[in-house]
Design a protein around this motif. Sequence first.
Motif, mmCIF file in Angstrom:
data_model
loop_
_atom_site.group_PDB
_atom_site.id
_atom_site.type_symbol
_atom_site.label_atom_id
_atom_site.label_comp_id
_atom_site.label_asym_id
_atom_site.label_seq_id
_atom_site.Cartn_x
_atom_site.Cartn_y
_atom_site.Cartn_z
ATOM 1 N N ILE A 79 46.978 -60.313 -44.985
ATOM 2 C CA ILE A 79 45.873 -59.648 -44.289
ATOM 3 C C ILE A 79 46.215 -58.193 -43.989
ATOM 4 O O ILE A 79 45.384 -57.290 -44.171
ATOM 5 N N THR B 177 46.032 -56.219 -47.110
ATOM 6 C CA THR B 177 44.623 -56.080 -47.485
ATOM 7 C C THR B 177 43.957 -54.961 -46.701
ATOM 8 O O THR B 177 43.269 -54.099 -47.275
ATOM 9 N N VAL B 178 44.134 -54.957 -45.387
ATOM 10 C CA VAL B 178 43.505 -53.949 -44.535
ATOM 11 C C VAL B 178 44.009 -52.551 -44.894
ATOM 12 O O VAL B 178 43.218 -51.600 -45.030
ATOM 13 N N HIS C 266 42.640 -51.537 -48.370
ATOM 14 C CA HIS C 266 41.184 -51.366 -48.326
ATOM 15 C C HIS C 266 40.848 -49.982 -47.788
ATOM 16 O O HIS C 266 40.005 -49.267 -48.347
ATOM 17 N N VAL C 267 41.506 -49.613 -46.700
ATOM 18 C CA VAL C 267 41.288 -48.290 -46.101
ATOM 19 C C VAL C 267 41.752 -47.189 -47.054
ATOM 20 O O VAL C 267 41.058 -46.184 -47.261
ATOM 21 N N THR D 100 38.066 -56.005 -51.088
ATOM 22 C CA THR D 100 37.373 -57.132 -50.462
ATOM 23 C C THR D 100 36.950 -58.160 -51.513
ATOM 24 O O THR D 100 37.013 -59.368 -51.267
#
Length: 342
Positions: free
Chosen positions: A195, A198-199, A202-203, A291
């Motif tokens: 997670i 991923t965060v 993604h940013v 995502t």
Amino acid sequence: MKNNVASDFAYTDRGEARKWRPPQELSIFFVLIGIALIYEVLGWIFVGQSFLANPQRLTIAILQVSVVGIIAIGVTQVIITGGIDLSAGSLVAMTAMISASLAQTSDWARALYPALTDMPAVAPIGIGVLLGLAAGLINGAFIAYAGIPPFIATLGMMVSARGISKWYTKGQPISGLSEQFTFIGSGAWPVIVFILITVIFHVVLRYTRYGKFTYAIGANAQAARVSGINIEKHLLKVYAIAGMLAGLAGVVTAARAQTAQSGMGANYELDAIAATVIGGTSLAGGTGRITGTVIGVIILGVMSSGFTFLRIDAYYQEIVKGVIIVAAVTTDVYRNRKRRKA
């Protein structure tokens, strides 16, 4: 140049919103829901119990694919640039073996390096990640500066890294790992690491210059070069990040299993590519989102859990997975053709 994020609206020449277009991830999410519902129906028919009413089963499914998810985040960036990375699974094995050999305790009689036992966990973890980073840099250098096609360069790394993992202990497993090291693989920590990664990315892909350059190179490399992007330098970064994440996945794999073996990570690169493509990232480059990849990873996890739930032979899972990959690529090709005609 393709836009890195599919627009939610189509516009007229006057700039007015003409038609709302749902994000691609929404349709992929509906596929996930559909697969889960199919397993639910089949569960009542053939097993006599619910598939969705068991949260523990779904939690285990996500836990099992968290390592593939970490790899898939790096693979997504590579594919967005129009490349491919076949080395991730072998890098998992190599970094798992080497990091585990530095995480052994002094009370283990068969420690590979008796003088280096009881090291702080940060050392083997850091070395595993750095080894993955180094392998990614080698991939990137061959691709960006030597002009070797990504398929060939990463295929060579795949074979070499797997060979190193077998040679390192002559095929023998490594055990006796410290509790500090195995902690990162215990409980929900693999999912937490997934997670966090991923965060972060993604940013990075959505809001930073690194992300814009990544999409631009995949959409049109020549236009990106003309606009002033140093393609070689950027590709080096992309493959280095992919290698680093594969190294991290190797560390988590060894910590979760509390041992390391040369066969670890087999086919992980294919699972990561499958999750990326299922998540909507185009193999032609230039489009895709983190995502979507996450949803693709969860789809793989749910499918695997569903097959186990229905007591279907594991061999069929590979067949179905192959069919899904071909279907996803076919859909991507059709979508690209339709976009070009438009």
